[in-house]
Scaffold this motif. Structure first.
Motif, PDB file in Angstrom:
ATOM      1  N   PRO A  90       1.897  12.924  -6.630  1.00  0.00           N
ATOM      2  CA  PRO A  90       3.018  12.903  -7.519  1.00  0.00           C
ATOM      3  C   PRO A  90       3.647  11.849  -7.728  1.00  0.00           C
ATOM      4  CG  PRO A  90       2.979  14.547  -5.294  1.00  0.00           C
ATOM      5  CD  PRO A  90       1.977  13.372  -5.327  1.00  0.00           C
ATOM      6  N   ASN A 134       5.277   8.729  -8.596  1.00  0.00           N
ATOM      7  CA  ASN A 134       6.267   7.797  -7.438  1.00  0.00           C
ATOM      8  C   ASN A 134       6.000   6.342  -7.839  1.00  0.00           C
ATOM      9  OD1 ASN A 134       7.042   6.287  -5.139  1.00  0.00           O
ATOM     10  ND2 ASN A 134       7.394   8.160  -4.109  1.00  0.00           N
ATOM     11  N   ASP A 139     -11.923   3.880   5.052  1.00  0.00           N
ATOM     12  CA  ASP A 139     -10.905   4.102   6.228  1.00  0.00           C
ATOM     13  C   ASP A 139     -11.328   3.389   7.494  1.00  0.00           C
ATOM     14  OD1 ASP A 139      -8.357   5.090   5.702  1.00  0.00           O
ATOM     15  OD2 ASP A 139      -8.909   7.312   5.507  1.00  0.00           O
ATOM     16  N   ASN A 166       5.899  10.280   0.753  1.00  0.00           N
ATOM     17  CA  ASN A 166       4.925   9.222   0.147  1.00  0.00           C
ATOM     18  C   ASN A 166       5.801   7.901   1.007  1.00  0.00           C
ATOM     19  OD1 ASN A 166       4.630   6.841  -1.297  1.00  0.00           O
ATOM     20  ND2 ASN A 166       4.172   8.181  -3.119  1.00  0.00           N
ATOM     21  N   ILE A 167       4.708   7.213   1.552  1.00  0.00           N
ATOM     22  CA  ILE A 167       5.024   6.114   2.438  1.00  0.00           C
ATOM     23  C   ILE A 167       4.536   4.815   1.657  1.00  0.00           C
ATOM     24  CG2 ILE A 167       4.708   5.159   4.678  1.00  0.00           C
ATOM     25  CD1 ILE A 167       3.902   8.012   5.522  1.00  0.00           C
ATOM     26  N   CYS A 168       5.508   3.751   1.276  1.00  0.00           N
ATOM     27  CA  CYS A 168       4.992   2.696   0.496  1.00  0.00           C
ATOM     28  C   CYS A 168       5.525   1.463   1.351  1.00  0.00           C
ATOM     29  CB  CYS A 168       5.568   2.581  -0.788  1.00  0.00           C
ATOM     30  SG  CYS A 168       5.149   1.144  -1.556  1.00  0.00           S
ATOM     31  N   MET A 183      12.388   2.785  -4.580  1.00  0.00           N
ATOM     32  CA  MET A 183      11.318   3.929  -4.750  1.00  0.00           C
ATOM     33  C   MET A 183      11.857   4.865  -5.702  1.00  0.00           C
ATOM     34  SD  MET A 183       9.476   6.434  -2.012  1.00  0.00           S
ATOM     35  CE  MET A 183       7.870   5.439  -1.960  1.00  0.00           C
ATOM     36  N   ASP A 194     -12.211   0.992   1.641  1.00  0.00           N
ATOM     37  CA  ASP A 194     -12.951   2.047   0.651  1.00  0.00           C
ATOM     38  C   ASP A 194     -14.407   2.375   1.201  1.00  0.00           C
ATOM     39  OD1 ASP A 194     -10.279   2.472  -0.415  1.00  0.00           O
ATOM     40  OD2 ASP A 194     -10.873   0.982  -2.169  1.00  0.00           O
ATOM     41  N   ARG A 240      -4.215  12.518   0.203  1.00  0.00           N
ATOM     42  CA  ARG A 240      -5.053  11.591  -0.156  1.00  0.00           C
ATOM     43  C   ARG A 240      -5.265  10.578   0.930  1.00  0.00           C
ATOM     44  NH1 ARG A 240      -7.532  11.627  -4.940  1.00  0.00           N
ATOM     45  NH2 ARG A 240      -8.737   9.755  -5.222  1.00  0.00           N
ATOM     46  N   HIS A 241      -4.610  10.101   1.574  1.00  0.00           N
ATOM     47  CA  HIS A 241      -4.589   8.909   2.469  1.00  0.00           C
ATOM     48  C   HIS A 241      -4.496   9.519   4.013  1.00  0.00           C
ATOM     49  CE1 HIS A 241      -3.290   7.072  -1.192  1.00  0.00           C
ATOM     50  NE2 HIS A 241      -4.284   6.168  -0.845  1.00  0.00           N
ATOM     51  N   MET A 290      -9.658   4.410  -1.133  1.00  0.00           N
ATOM     52  CA  MET A 290      -8.985   5.655  -1.367  1.00  0.00           C
ATOM     53  C   MET A 290      -7.885   5.441  -2.411  1.00  0.00           C
ATOM     54  SD  MET A 290     -10.217   7.349   1.347  1.00  0.00           S
ATOM     55  CE  MET A 290      -9.292   8.412   2.056  1.00  0.00           C
ATOM     56  N   ALA A 326       3.875  -0.458  -6.579  1.00  0.00           N
ATOM     57  CA  ALA A 326       2.952   0.837  -6.364  1.00  0.00           C
ATOM     58  C   ALA A 326       2.975   1.876  -7.096  1.00  0.00           C
ATOM     59  CB  ALA A 326       3.234   0.859  -4.721  1.00  0.00           C
ATOM     60  N   VAL A 335      11.445   8.440  -7.764  1.00  0.00           N
ATOM     61  CA  VAL A 335      11.012   9.884  -7.694  1.00  0.00           C
ATOM     62  C   VAL A 335      11.491  10.770  -8.917  1.00  0.00           C
ATOM     63  CG1 VAL A 335      10.687  11.963  -6.503  1.00  0.00           C
ATOM     64  CG2 VAL A 335      10.670   9.794  -5.349  1.00  0.00           C
ATOM     65  N   VAL A 375      -0.171   8.718   0.207  1.00  0.00           N
ATOM     66  CA  VAL A 375       0.120  10.013  -0.192  1.00  0.00           C
ATOM     67  C   VAL A 375      -0.569  11.189   0.564  1.00  0.00           C
ATOM     68  CG1 VAL A 375       0.033  11.478  -2.212  1.00  0.00           C
ATOM     69  CG2 VAL A 375       0.446   8.981  -2.293  1.00  0.00           C
ATOM     70  N   GLY A 435      11.881  13.563  -1.859  1.00  0.00           N
ATOM     71  CA  GLY A 435      10.663  13.726  -2.779  1.00  0.00           C
ATOM     72  C   GLY A 435       9.600  14.083  -1.895  1.00  0.00           C
ATOM     73  N   PRO A 436       8.413  14.350  -2.620  1.00  0.00           N
ATOM     74  CA  PRO A 436       7.089  14.609  -1.881  1.00  0.00           C
ATOM     75  C   PRO A 436       6.803  13.313  -1.016  1.00  0.00           C
ATOM     76  CG  PRO A 436       7.086  15.009  -4.341  1.00  0.00           C
ATOM     77  CD  PRO A 436       8.213  14.424  -4.039  1.00  0.00           C
ATOM     78  N   CYS A 457       7.152   2.632  -6.703  1.00  0.00           N
ATOM     79  CA  CYS A 457       7.640   1.761  -5.701  1.00  0.00           C
ATOM     80  C   CYS A 457       7.559   0.165  -6.143  1.00  0.00           C
ATOM     81  CB  CYS A 457       7.165   2.026  -4.374  1.00  0.00           C
ATOM     82  SG  CYS A 457       7.898   1.145  -2.880  1.00  0.00           S
ATOM     83  N   ASP A 511      -0.521  -1.432  -5.689  1.00  0.00           N
ATOM     84  CA  ASP A 511      -1.344  -0.361  -5.277  1.00  0.00           C
ATOM     85  C   ASP A 511      -0.947   0.784  -6.289  1.00  0.00           C
ATOM     86  OD1 ASP A 511      -3.169   1.184  -3.699  1.00  0.00           O
ATOM     87  OD2 ASP A 511      -1.823   1.730  -2.278  1.00  0.00           O
ATOM     88  N   ASP A 549       0.939  -1.300   0.026  1.00  0.00           N
ATOM     89  CA  ASP A 549      -0.102   0.035   0.024  1.00  0.00           C
ATOM     90  C   ASP A 549       0.724   1.204   0.034  1.00  0.00           C
ATOM     91  OD1 ASP A 549      -3.012  -0.483   0.106  1.00  0.00           O
ATOM     92  OD2 ASP A 549      -2.523  -1.691   1.730  1.00  0.00           O
ATOM     93  N   MET A 550       0.354   2.277  -0.791  1.00  0.00           N
ATOM     94  CA  MET A 550       1.219   3.558  -0.846  1.00  0.00           C
ATOM     95  C   MET A 550       0.428   4.510  -0.168  1.00  0.00           C
ATOM     96  SD  MET A 550       2.861   4.977  -4.366  1.00  0.00           S
ATOM     97  CE  MET A 550       4.477   4.531  -4.340  1.00  0.00           C
ATOM     98  N   LEU A 574      10.420   5.105   1.512  1.00  0.00           N
ATOM     99  CA  LEU A 574       9.802   6.539   2.321  1.00  0.00           C
ATOM    100  C   LEU A 574      10.327   7.523   1.217  1.00  0.00           C
ATOM    101  CD1 LEU A 574       8.492   7.486   4.803  1.00  0.00           C
ATOM    102  CD2 LEU A 574      10.724   7.424   5.901  1.00  0.00           C
ATOM    103  N   ALA A 575       9.787   8.303   0.822  1.00  0.00           N
ATOM    104  CA  ALA A 575      10.250   9.763  -0.009  1.00  0.00           C
ATOM    105  C   ALA A 575       9.998  10.776   1.206  1.00  0.00           C
ATOM    106  CB  ALA A 575       9.451   9.959  -1.076  1.00  0.00           C
TER     107      ALA A 575
END
Lengths: 331, 331
Positions: free
Chosen positions: B126, B128, A268, A128-130, B47, A213, A52-53, B1, B88, B49, A49, A125-126, B130, B121, A46-47, A89-90
């Protein structure tokens, strides 16, 4: 091509942990796991952002928790036992004041489920957690989306809709009494993956999915994969919101339709939606008791007979809404 | 989501593939793999970017190739056989004109290495990418960074430095003849993971790493993990640049120092750096021949004796530079 060396050191400080079970953890080109003989490996990715998340208002500790929780929830939906995970992780910048609580929230949940951080990647980077998570399950025992049968009971775990209440408060479309908001916010920001329930439902549930979702959307995955339809008793579903349907309706800002929108399509929740034969009702309740997790029977699986795939009925079985397309978006 | 339903359909169209080997592929809460009895699982996650790992000028097909290639390169460095991967993807928008060639580039490389896309996913955000990749390796046979011994030979595969040449052209700091640039650009944008060589080096190499951040940096990982130092013959290293040291120096814009900077610290090479006992020289060449991959002996491992960990010498063994700190950045 990651982030500069001083920042690598920060990452190493916060994310390099002993991995007693993995053959090799963080620090080589690959991590090495030794699966137990015969076991199948369940994998989910799962990613997350920002915007969004999760919202920028979330605490780093809660975000660390949630980033892993949403992945563990997928393992739970498969009835898999967590083993390990990777974190990519970005980050806009390596900031100790963020990394320390983030890693604490993440690793506290990981430790609680014996899920080892074995590797990953960090880059600038922006945000982002994946996370990619690995679990194990005996062959043939994984809970799939495809096993629901007409006549099966339909269940959900825990409570539904409160995370959406909190989101709407953050969006400014809703206000709630402080105590109600605090509880809803905890549901949004630090969801509880239903690991014990997923394991306890092996061999009992015919199909399962996690509710990420919104119930109707994720139940839809089960229905499509299984080629069946479902009926939901909205008088029961209404009671699934932890904030309490009566409390919410009391001041007039809420009505049944809004509550149902939160419960059925809030998102969620990270609960499990699952099906089981009528003959397994006692086994389901025993599994729920063993997992110390509330489970509610909200309806039944029916033979597919054309759209809509989900019928919403009242306690007497009469249709309450002819369609639920409006639940795709918060009304 | 994730991203809206119409866009999910696009994703499904481009990324849902048959997975004959996986027990369960894309489309459930988890993918399921059945590891072969006794095998260890090698896992790596990278990852990518925009602006950091690739330029906006790269074609989507090349980007799809590279995103998987950099992960496969980590498996190669461990001597692991690719099995499967998860993807992802955060995208500003779901654009068929981008997704179609991206998926083609990605899946062509995946197919070439029998590496199945089993899950992942997609979300809006932005750009990305992964990827987490899974391979298998017999217990005890993984190539680690920690096994280098004083006296071992030091080798690299393929060529080094050309990706950096292309990057500097894109940055506007360098110009190259068209044919030289085309070759360098291919090295930057569509690197070749050295899978066959990694497999062939099992039981021969004492330590290995992939060269992603530049030779000196990645060799440094081996030296630290193994507690040793190294000497590199720069007269040999200079010849590793595919563009050709003589060609580059011919027009006066290049000198030995710049070429060495590209070879030793260029980055994005995705070659293997590895060590092997002197007694294994014939075995190394046989492995290289079997893998149809050029391998060059560039130096030797020495006992650690304090900084600097790498000595650079000329063909006669005389030091060419007292330190290589300047190679941390392109000079």
């Amino acid at each position: 091509m990651g982030i500069p060396m001083g920042e690598f050191d920060l990452i190493r400080r916060y994310f390099t942990r002993p991995t007693p079970r993995a053959v090799l953890g963080v620090g080589d080109d690959c991590a090495l796991l030794q699966p137990r003989p015969g076991m199948q490996l369940a994998i989910s990715s799962d990613m997350l952002v920002e915007g969004r998340h999760f919202l920028s208002t979330v605490s780093p500790a809660a975000l660390g928790h949630k980033a892993l929780a949403v992945n563990l929830s997928d393992l739970a939906a498969c009835g898999a036992q967590p083993l390990a995970f990777t974190l990519a992780l970005a980050l806009p910048r390596a900031d100790a004041a963020w990394l320390e609580p983030f890693s604490q929230g993440l690793l506290a949940l990981a430790d609680a489920h014996g899920c080892e951080l074995v590797g990953g990647d960090t880059t600038q980077g922006p945000l982002n957690i994946c996370i990619t998570v690995f679990g194990e399950v005996p062959p043939g025992q994984a809970l799939l989306r495809s096993g629901a049968q007409a006549g099966d009971d339909l269940y959900v775990s825990g409570t539904l809709g409160d995370a959406r209440l909190a989101l709407e408060v953050f969006r400014g479309t809703l206000s709630l009494p402080e105590a109600v908001f605090a509880q809803a916010r905890a549901r949004l920001e630090t969801p509880t993956p239903r690991m014990a329930l997923g394991l306890a439902l092996r061999g009992i549930a015919t199909a399962a999915a996690d509710v990420s979702d919104g119930l109707l959307g994720d139940l839809g995955h089960i229905l499509r994969a299984s080629g069946v339809a479902a009926v939901i008793d909205t008088s029961i579903a209404m009671q699934l919101i932890a904030a309490g349907a009566d409390t919410l309706c009391a001041d007039g800002r809420f009505d049944v339709k809004k509550i149902l929108a939160c419960v059925l399509a809030g998102g969620d929740d990270y609960e499990l939606v699952f099906t089981a034969p009528v003959a397994a009702r006692q086994a389901v309740q025993a599994a729920a008791a063993q997992a110390q997790t509330r489970v509610t029977r909200i309806g039944q699986i029916e033979a597919a007979s054309g759209a809509p795939a989900v019928r919403l009925v009242d306690a007497a079985g009469a249709p309450v809404l002819r369609q639920f397309a409006s639940f795709d978006h918060f009304a």
